[in-house]
Structures are given as C-alpha cells and as structure tokens.
Design an enzyme around this catalytic site. Structure first.
Site, PDB file in Angstrom:
ATOM      1  N   CYS A  69       0.836  -1.109   0.072  1.00 33.52           N
ATOM      2  CA  CYS A  69       0.129  -0.012  -0.054  1.00 33.52           C
ATOM      3  C   CYS A  69       0.918   1.299  -0.050  1.00 33.52           C
ATOM      4  O   CYS A  69       1.454   1.388  -1.086  1.00 33.52           O
ATOM      5  CB  CYS A  69      -1.043  -0.123   1.182  1.00 33.52           C
ATOM      6  SG  CYS A  69      -2.278   1.179   0.949  1.00 33.52           S
ATOM      7  N   HIS A 118      -3.399  -5.813   1.174  1.00 33.43           N
ATOM      8  CA  HIS A 118      -2.725  -5.868   2.448  1.00 33.43           C
ATOM      9  C   HIS A 118      -2.766  -7.339   2.719  1.00 33.43           C
ATOM     10  O   HIS A 118      -3.643  -7.934   3.362  1.00 33.43           O
ATOM     11  CB  HIS A 118      -3.576  -5.167   3.421  1.00 33.43           C
ATOM     12  CG  HIS A 118      -3.510  -3.702   3.472  1.00 33.43           C
ATOM     13  ND1 HIS A 118      -2.340  -2.945   4.367  1.00 33.43           N
ATOM     14  CD2 HIS A 118      -4.064  -2.707   2.711  1.00 33.43           C
ATOM     15  CE1 HIS A 118      -2.483  -1.658   4.207  1.00 33.43           C
ATOM     16  NE2 HIS A 118      -3.367  -1.364   3.010  1.00 33.43           N
ATOM     17  N   GLU A 166      -0.929  -8.614   4.949  1.00 31.90           N
ATOM     18  CA  GLU A 166      -0.706  -8.696   6.412  1.00 31.90           C
ATOM     19  C   GLU A 166      -2.079  -8.605   7.010  1.00 31.90           C
ATOM     20  O   GLU A 166      -2.319  -9.053   8.451  1.00 31.90           O
ATOM     21  CB  GLU A 166       0.201  -7.797   7.128  1.00 31.90           C
ATOM     22  CG  GLU A 166      -0.382  -6.228   7.295  1.00 31.90           C
ATOM     23  CD  GLU A 166      -0.559  -5.722   6.110  1.00 31.90           C
ATOM     24  OE1 GLU A 166      -1.361  -4.241   5.993  1.00 31.90           O
ATOM     25  OE2 GLU A 166      -0.309  -6.142   4.765  1.00 31.90           O
TER      26      GLU A 166
END
Length: 224
Positions: free
Chosen positions: A85, A202, A204
């Site tokens: 990002c 994302h 994560e």
C-alpha cells in the site's frame, strides 16, 4: 535474523506487519526511518499508512529518507523487500519498482475486499501459491491506481514481472473487477530482482485467522 519493518511518520500498518510476520514464525522489529537498519536485517517491509501525510504525492517524501539508500543496497544484494500500500507507493517512488500509483479512477478512498489472481508463482512472495490462484485480500487506499507507459508495461508482461492482477472470484480480469483503474488491472509488480515486490492489497491483514482472511499468509512466507 530479523525482518526490519520501517516506520515513517504517518505509518499505521507497521505493528500489523510485525504481528502477521510473528504468525508465520518470522522475527521482525520496527525500525524508525531516521535510524540505521540493524546489521542482522534479512528482509525489509515498507508498511502501509500515510507517510508524511501523503503530501506532494503518496510515498514521494518517504522515498528520500536516508534509510531508503540502505534498502536499495539490500535489494541489490537479493534481500527480500516488500512494499504494501503506502509502502508500494514508496517503493515505486524510490525506483525499486517501475511505474507509479496515482489517484483511484473513482477519486475516492476505497476500503473493501478484492480478488487478485497470481500471475507469477515463481517468486519468493508467491511460491506458496499456484499460477492462476485467486486470493481475497483487503485494500484501503486513495492512490492505488497503477500507471505505467505502454512500452514499459509491455516489458513488465514479457519479463513476467506482474505479480498479481485484480480479478473476479472466478479469476476473470475485467474493468468491473478492477477497483481503482490500474493499468492492466495490475495489483502488484516485481522489481528488477524477484526478491523485490510491491502490491496495493494488504497481505498482513489477511494472515491472522481471527481477522477472517488468511489468503495473504503465503506472501509473508517469503521471509520465513
């Protein structure tokens, strides 16, 4: 052996990255961008957020932080570097990867789940997947549209450096499935070395089971 997660002023996904990496048994620590990278750094994550408040262009100011010289040196040595990002924007602005991320076609900040298709499974970040696999990952960005000129885009394709493309649940790429208007529906690309990658979604945030999505775990396995 430690993965360095670089915190810039305005980063807000650094702790998320550390926690997700711990879930895949990777030691990680947050490193302030004005400090030196630890000597035992075996990987680097440029996390999401709003470095320098996204003034000028998203990632443009953070790209000039002195620590990015060290990151580029590690990348040249084959150390895994992942930008997510805002970290992807920093990666492009730092010339770790080609192209640029600009304002979404909708001109709005978009926070939603999207599907991406694995385009190249022969990289550290996609080795856990098969080519053509469809992952569900979150996005949260206002400047996520990947742009690149036609000639360099053709080079990316011919060199197999497109990592992910936005798609629908069946793996079909279309304008409807492209959330931000990215050129070629590109969601992630490789640098000159396959150990360097940036992506808008994302991983994560799609690693811990308690968050409801685990499709991103394989991306972080690159550091294991």
């Amino acid at each position: 052996m430690t993965v360095s997660v670089i915190r810039f002023g305005g980063s807000n996904c650094d702790r998320d990255a550390v926690r997700a990496l711990a879930h895949v048994d990777v030691d990680a620590e947050i490193v302030w961008h004005e400090d030196d990278l630890p000597a035992d750094t075996t990987g680097v994550v440029l996390p999401g957020g709003f470095s320098y408040g996204d003034y000028l262009r998203a990632g443009a100011m953070a790209a000039h932080s002195p620590i990015m010289d060290d990151v580029r040196d590690l990348a040249d040595d084959g150390v895994p570097v992942l930008g997510v990002c805002n970290g992807a924007q920093i990666g492009c602005e730092s010339k770790l990867t080609p192209g640029a991320f600009t304002t979404n076609a909708s001109a709005r900040f978009q926070c939603e789940h999207v599907n991406v298709r694995v385009e190249n499974a022969d990289t550290p970040f996609t080795a856990a997947y098969d080519e053509g696999d469809v992952l569900t990952l979150p996005i949260a960005h206002g400047e996520g549209r990947f742009e690149i000129d036609d000639e360099r885009y053709d080079d990316l394709v011919s060199e197999d450096r497109v990592l992910f493309r936005y798609c629908d649940a069946d793996g079909e790429v279309s304008d409807t499935a492209n959330p931000n208007g990215s050129t070629g529906a590109v969601a992630g690309v490789l640098g000159e070395h396959e150990s360097v990658a940036v992506l808008m979604p994302h991983p994560e945030r799609a690693t811990l089971p308690e968050l409801g999505l685990t499709d991103g775990q394989g991306v972080l396995d690159a550091f294991a």
